[in-house]
Design a protein around this motif. Sequence first.
Motif, short mmCIF file in Angstrom:
data_model
loop_
_atom_site.label_atom_id
_atom_site.label_comp_id
_atom_site.label_asym_id
_atom_site.label_seq_id
_atom_site.Cartn_x
_atom_site.Cartn_y
_atom_site.Cartn_z
N VAL A 1 6.57 -114.69 106.96
CA VAL A 1 5.55 -115.45 106.27
C VAL A 1 4.96 -116.46 107.66
O VAL A 1 5.85 -117.20 108.24
CB VAL A 1 6.21 -116.41 105.12
N THR A 2 3.72 -116.28 107.65
CA THR A 2 3.22 -116.92 108.86
C THR A 2 2.51 -118.01 108.34
O THR A 2 2.19 -119.08 109.20
CB THR A 2 2.04 -115.90 109.61
N SER A 3 1.82 -118.14 107.25
CA SER A 3 1.18 -119.48 106.77
C SER A 3 1.02 -119.51 105.39
O SER A 3 1.25 -118.57 104.57
CB SER A 3 -0.51 -119.34 107.29
N LEU A 4 0.78 -120.86 104.97
CA LEU A 4 0.68 -121.09 103.42
C LEU A 4 -0.66 -121.34 103.30
O LEU A 4 -1.40 -121.86 103.94
CB LEU A 4 1.51 -122.52 103.37
N LEU A 5 -1.15 -120.80 101.78
CA LEU A 5 -2.48 -121.38 101.50
C LEU A 5 -2.14 -122.39 100.42
O LEU A 5 -1.70 -122.37 99.30
CB LEU A 5 -3.29 -120.00 100.76
N ILE A 6 -2.95 -123.53 100.74
CA ILE A 6 -2.76 -124.73 99.93
C ILE A 6 -4.03 -124.96 99.17
O ILE A 6 -5.02 -125.11 99.77
CB ILE A 6 -2.13 -125.70 100.91
N ALA A 7 -3.76 -125.52 97.92
CA ALA A 7 -4.86 -126.13 97.25
C ALA A 7 -4.40 -127.22 96.45
O ALA A 7 -3.36 -127.47 96.13
CB ALA A 7 -5.77 -125.05 96.43
N SER A 8 -5.34 -127.99 95.49
CA SER A 8 -5.18 -128.95 94.65
C SER A 8 -4.15 -128.33 93.48
O SER A 8 -3.28 -129.01 92.71
CB SER A 8 -6.35 -129.83 94.26
N LEU A 9 -4.63 -127.07 93.20
CA LEU A 9 -3.91 -126.58 92.18
C LEU A 9 -3.17 -125.23 92.44
O LEU A 9 -3.78 -124.39 93.25
CB LEU A 9 -4.94 -126.24 90.96
#
Length: 221
Positions: free
Chosen positions: A122-130
């Motif tokens: 895993v190289t990165s996370l995708l983040i959001a409010s939900l």
Amino acid sequence: MTSEQSFQRSDIIGTQVITQDTGKRLGVVSQLWVDIDRREVVAMGIQDNVVTGVVSNIEQTMLMSDVQKIGDVILVPDDSVLDDDVEVDRYSNLVNCEVITETGELLGKVRGFRIDSSDGKVTSLLIASLGIPRIPDQLISTYELAIDEIVSSGPDRLIVFEGAEQKMNQVTVGILERLGIGTPPWDKDIGYKTMPYFFDFLSRPYFMGLSIFSDQKRVPR
């Protein structure tokens, strides 16, 4: 790592799994299981089709190490890769995990992640409010954060370095931000405290006909 080796979680979910020896269809990918300590995908959940996941909990598992190629389909050697003995309870799917800094600053929830298909890292996370992947990117702003920013993890929670919000790259601009009434969760002046009722609306089962939203909790104020 080349761009051809990099995939988003959303690119893989729903992809057909085909055996290379006979061309047999084993099902579609319904889940990715991540060993957070190793920062890598270790297993995939397989179901007959995407609809099965909504009405049934029946899921088989195969190890990421058995995957030969990821593209329009996922190639595996043969049907012996399906393994019911994989203990997925030891792992996390990361989706909907809270992302919080060492000082307690809420950055949002994990909506997805990017992996290197050559080694499953895993190289990165995708983040959001939900942390609801089925909500279209156009509706909520999303941000990408390198996996190396994770300090520790707990049940449904990832702790990242203080100041990690300054290293997040915006991927999409949501409709609320376009209207000038939405800001990132870590914005102390506004954040998403002004938007709980809009998020409640998104979480209703009638929104876009997606019943999976009905169990989502109200976003904290």
